[in-house]
Design an enzyme around this catalytic site. Sequence first.
Site, PDB file in Angstrom:
ATOM      1  N   LYS A  88      53.403 -45.805  49.758  1.00 43.26           N
ATOM      2  CA  LYS A  88      53.531 -45.445  48.337  1.00 43.26           C
ATOM      3  C   LYS A  88      53.435 -43.927  48.182  1.00 43.26           C
ATOM      4  CE  LYS A  88      51.358 -46.867  43.907  1.00 43.26           C
ATOM      5  NZ  LYS A  88      50.301 -47.749  43.349  1.00 43.26           N
ATOM      6  N   SER A  93      51.861 -50.964  39.943  1.00 43.66           N
ATOM      7  CA  SER A  93      52.609 -49.743  40.124  1.00 43.66           C
ATOM      8  C   SER A  93      53.166 -49.533  41.530  1.00 43.66           C
ATOM      9  CB  SER A  93      51.709 -48.553  39.760  1.00 43.66           C
ATOM     10  OG  SER A  93      50.605 -48.481  40.650  1.00 43.66           O
ATOM     11  N   SER A 110      47.717 -53.163  41.033  1.00 41.87           N
ATOM     12  CA  SER A 110      48.992 -52.570  41.462  1.00 41.87           C
ATOM     13  C   SER A 110      49.505 -52.925  42.839  1.00 41.87           C
ATOM     14  CB  SER A 110      48.929 -51.055  41.344  1.00 41.87           C
ATOM     15  OG  SER A 110      49.158 -50.696  40.010  1.00 41.87           O
TER      16      SER A 110
END
Length: 472
Positions: free
Chosen positions: A73, A148, A172
């Site tokens: 990420k 996310s 997330s």
Amino acid sequence: MIKETIEKIKQGRLKSARVVEESLKKARQGQSRYNSYITILDEKAMQRADYIDDCVKKGEDPGPLAGIPVAVKDNMLYRGTPMTCASEMLRNYISPYTATAVKKLLEAGAVIVAKTNMDEFAMGSSGETSAFGPVRNPIDTERIPGGSSSGSAAAVAAGEVMGALGSDTGGSVRQPASMCGVVGLKPTYGMVSRYGLSAFASSLDQIGPLTGKVEDAARILKVIAGFDQKDSTSVDIGVSDYVKDVDKGVDGLKVGIPKEYMGEGLSGEVRQRVENTAQKLERKGARIREISLKSAEYAVAVYYIIGPAEASANLARYDGIRYGLRPGNSKNLKEQYKKARKEGFGAEVKRRIMLGTYVLSSGYYDEYYSKAQRVRKLIKEDFDEAFSGVDLILSPTTPTTAFKLGEKSDDLIGMYMSDVYTVSCNLAGIPAISVPAGKDSAGLPIGCQLISPSFGEALLFRGARQIEKFYE
Ligand code: GLN
């Protein structure tokens, strides 16, 4: 499973260079459809892969994740490569060092092929708040992948990488895993070092793996977990072999289903699937019982006070001087601050900063922030009480399957509610995993969540592996 590929690479029967090349090719193709990445690290990845192959040739052991392509990420540092947090604020930021979790992946022989797209500064549940455009769900590109850690989930679901790291502050990792039909784990708070992870809400953030299979997640956790001097909240309890017991089954385990997680707001099909899963577990020897998490209804409200409060403090460093966008032509310092934050942050991030600043301001601190901290304690106590009677908790991961892009853009509460079953674990610091449990009638993935007491990851993997088998 990643195990086979790792073994082949270690034995020299398969070149990491080939696997990584294939992964990069798929990632580039997938990018135009799903927008899962912010940076694809072609050259660096190929160099790493060649290095791994060289190690094997020389008879050296490249490590437990030898040569497999993974994605990270874009809120974790990887020295010499961009880290944007999907924000204009950090569009041109280059990582000055490598995050501990990323370093551990590299030391274990993994090859990082890309940095994944995400909600800006990890604030969001749909991948739509990214300054680099929304991520699309590979199962249905009209729909959101969850967020996310949107790109990490989508990249794994599309089969472009063999695993990915995400971060989970309120759901997330688990929520996008659920919506994309992959496995996602939020470890116990303090289990994985946060050093080099861009801080959103420091008391809630944890890095966790997203993978195709439960065993793969166990394998990756074993690599990234462990004490780190550089993170003052890191816990020094050693790392267990999470892989060893994954196939032990659930015979004799007590599993609780919180009645508060099965009521209003939950889609009928998801509820049905969780109930069916419970029955299947029962047939495998688990004992199922209803439990109560009395304060559950306050979790989202508490999260949206504590999360933004911490975020407003953490994001204060992006002032256009110390960090972040540096707009020119400012007349004075104040104007520079204003311009940087106005142009650098997107709407959701600004909203959180305002909310956080408000609940921390004198006069409101006691009314909101302190009260939220007290309720946070009650939420933790609910779990303690529940775990005095059960080994694991089973629940849905999300109230619905993946919704359409734009569907909740004007429905902030609806968007925030997609984390209603996940945020409590972050508030309590305990681990939880989302595991695929088949699809709904529209063909969209459904996820089941398993929750355990702190450091119960081995048990989570066992339970999750059993559920995975039901729907394989
Ligand atoms: N969706 C939640 C939020 O918007 C959780 C985010 C996260 O876990 N990083 O804050």
